[in-house]
Motif scaffolding. Structure first.
Motif, PDB file in Angstrom:
ATOM      1  N   PRO A 270      -3.466   6.210   3.017  1.00 14.52           N
ATOM      2  CA  PRO A 270      -4.789   6.756   3.423  1.00 14.52           C
ATOM      3  C   PRO A 270      -5.716   5.981   4.375  1.00 14.52           C
ATOM      4  O   PRO A 270      -6.310   6.277   5.279  1.00 14.52           O
ATOM      5  N   VAL A 271      -5.556   4.399   3.880  1.00 16.17           N
ATOM      6  CA  VAL A 271      -6.465   3.641   4.693  1.00 16.17           C
ATOM      7  C   VAL A 271      -6.047   3.303   5.791  1.00 16.17           C
ATOM      8  O   VAL A 271      -6.599   3.467   6.937  1.00 16.17           O
ATOM      9  N   ILE A 272      -4.483   3.029   5.844  1.00 15.20           N
ATOM     10  CA  ILE A 272      -3.850   2.855   7.131  1.00 15.20           C
ATOM     11  C   ILE A 272      -4.003   3.906   8.124  1.00 15.20           C
ATOM     12  O   ILE A 272      -4.400   3.629   9.366  1.00 15.20           O
ATOM     13  N   ASN A 273      -3.990   5.093   7.636  1.00 13.36           N
ATOM     14  CA  ASN A 273      -4.091   6.150   8.763  1.00 13.36           C
ATOM     15  C   ASN A 273      -5.344   6.369   8.974  1.00 13.36           C
ATOM     16  O   ASN A 273      -5.586   7.484   9.921  1.00 13.36           O
TER      17      ASN A 273
ATOM     18  N   GLN B  29       3.193   7.555  -1.777  1.00 15.93           N
ATOM     19  CA  GLN B  29       2.439   8.964  -2.162  1.00 15.93           C
ATOM     20  C   GLN B  29       1.039   8.745  -2.477  1.00 15.93           C
ATOM     21  O   GLN B  29       0.387   9.722  -2.897  1.00 15.93           O
ATOM     22  N   GLU B  30       0.500   7.573  -2.616  1.00 20.81           N
ATOM     23  CA  GLU B  30      -0.697   6.892  -3.167  1.00 20.81           C
ATOM     24  C   GLU B  30      -1.664   7.748  -2.490  1.00 20.81           C
ATOM     25  O   GLU B  30      -1.852   7.740  -1.313  1.00 20.81           O
ATOM     26  N   LYS B  31      -2.554   8.564  -2.980  1.00 20.38           N
ATOM     27  CA  LYS B  31      -3.406   9.240  -2.235  1.00 20.38           C
ATOM     28  C   LYS B  31      -5.062   9.067  -2.475  1.00 20.38           C
ATOM     29  O   LYS B  31      -6.002   9.337  -2.005  1.00 20.38           O
TER      30      LYS B  31
ATOM     31  N   PRO C 173      -2.228   7.092  12.743  1.00 22.93           N
ATOM     32  CA  PRO C 173      -3.662   6.921  12.526  1.00 22.93           C
ATOM     33  C   PRO C 173      -4.529   8.009  13.114  1.00 22.93           C
ATOM     34  O   PRO C 173      -4.080   8.818  13.969  1.00 22.93           O
ATOM     35  N   GLU C 174      -5.892   7.940  12.619  1.00 20.32           N
ATOM     36  CA  GLU C 174      -6.723   8.867  13.178  1.00 20.32           C
ATOM     37  C   GLU C 174      -6.738   8.761  14.729  1.00 20.32           C
ATOM     38  O   GLU C 174      -7.359   9.550  15.546  1.00 20.32           O
ATOM     39  N   GLY C 175      -6.960   7.441  15.129  1.00 26.55           N
ATOM     40  CA  GLY C 175      -7.066   7.060  16.184  1.00 26.55           C
ATOM     41  C   GLY C 175      -5.707   6.915  17.086  1.00 26.55           C
ATOM     42  O   GLY C 175      -5.159   7.756  17.206  1.00 26.55           O
ATOM     43  N   GLU C 176      -5.506   5.529  17.824  1.00 23.99           N
ATOM     44  CA  GLU C 176      -4.302   5.410  18.665  1.00 23.99           C
ATOM     45  C   GLU C 176      -3.108   4.489  18.064  1.00 23.99           C
ATOM     46  O   GLU C 176      -3.653   3.354  17.458  1.00 23.99           O
TER      47      GLU C 176
ATOM     48  N   PHE D  31     -11.988   7.501   3.518  1.00 27.55           N
ATOM     49  CA  PHE D  31     -11.355   6.067   3.379  1.00 27.55           C
ATOM     50  C   PHE D  31     -12.135   5.112   4.475  1.00 27.55           C
ATOM     51  O   PHE D  31     -12.409   5.435   5.530  1.00 27.55           O
ATOM     52  N   PRO D  32     -12.055   3.904   4.009  1.00 22.64           N
ATOM     53  CA  PRO D  32     -12.334   2.760   5.066  1.00 22.64           C
ATOM     54  C   PRO D  32     -11.954   2.873   6.341  1.00 22.64           C
ATOM     55  O   PRO D  32     -10.528   3.118   6.360  1.00 22.64           O
TER      56      PRO D  32
END
Ligand SMILES: O=C(O)[C@H](O)[C@@H](O)[C@H](O)[C@H](O)COP(=O)(O)O
Length: 256
Positions: free
Chosen positions: A198-201, A173-175, A240-243, A146-147
């Motif tokens: 998924p984009v937010i995270n 739940q949108e994936k 998120p993946e980051g912080e 995802f972006p």
């Protein structure tokens, strides 16, 4: 005060004014970091009180020290109204922030307000994001596909919603979609488009900016361990993946 909750950092400041000061420094530091590292800084804005809490960024020293030419600005969620409508998140951001800083207008990505159907506006925004991936302005996360935005600035509603992702709504739940739409938002107006989880995270940095006593209950739930994973508030699903950093004032943190 800074305390940790899982991977999230929680910063509590005496007053909203102190949150505004700290938020400006945080955003400016990230702007310098990304401008230096990759020459582009992708920033996603919410509506609500966030824009006012960003007010210190349009004052010295940041007005002069930030390289605004590197900014690319997006919306986490938008109401499906004309950009001139008082309900528009674009208008809110333009009046309070964008009109005061020299970000190139071509680097600002509002929704296409000539499309009155929320599904069309969401599709159009997703196509816009995909074209920016092709132009290498946006990257895709190597983990999720995802972006991956550099910074998302989120607010939270008293019900714990973030973006236009409301408690118990199927959109949580949108994936698959990057951008989706809602026609039954419990917060007015009902028709909106919104980034999906998924984009937010997939973001590198997220700040959840929450001020005021009316949000204390939601903060208490979001930063406590009171719910099973099937019943999480949208704010609790931000991971998120980051912080992730929560910026709170004392009234918002009063029930923690
Ligand atoms: O369009 C919207 O309604 C906003 O983008 C929304 O997602 C906002 O961030 C939260 O509702 C918090 O709003 P407040 O900061 O006003 O509480």
């Amino acid at each position: 005060m800074a305390a940790g909750k899982g991977d999230a950092k929680v910063e509590v400041f005496d007053a909203e004014e102190d949150v505004a000061v700290a938020l400006a420094k945080y955003v400016a530091d990230l702007s310098h970091k990304f401008a230096k590292e990759k020459g582009i800084f992708t920033v996603v804005l919410s509506g609500g009180t966030l824009i006012d809490t960003m007010r210190k960024l349009v004052e010295p020293p940041y007005l002069e020290t930030i390289d605004w030419s590197k900014w690319h600005v997006f919306w986490l969620d938008e109401r499906v109204v004309l950009k001139t409508d008082p309900l528009s998140n674009y208008k809110l951001a333009y009046d309070g922030f964008l009109s005061k800083v020299p970000i190139p207008p071509s680097n600002v990505y509002p929704i296409n307000d000539t499309l009155p159907a929320p599904e069309d506006a969401a599709d159009d925004y997703e196509v816009c994001l995909k074209s920016l991936v092709e132009k290498k302005i946006l990257e895709l996360s190597k983990v999720t596909g995802f972006p991956k935005f550099d910074l998302m600035l989120l607010g939270m509603g008293p019900d714990g919603h973030v973006a236009s992702l409301f408690p118990k709504h199927p959109l949580l739940q949108e994936k698959k979609r990057w951008v989706t739409y809602i026609k039954d938002s419990p917060k007015m107006p009902p028709e909106r488009i919104t980034f999906t989880f998924p984009v937010i995270n997939s973001s590198e940095y997220i700040a959840l900016v929450v001020t005021g006593a009316d949000l204390a209950n939601a903060v208490h739930i979001a930063l406590g361990n009171h719910q099973s994973s099937s019943d999480l508030l949208p704010a609790q699903m931000v991971s998120p993946e980051g912080e992730l950093t929560w910026y709170l004032d004392k009234p918002a943190a009063s029930k923690m």
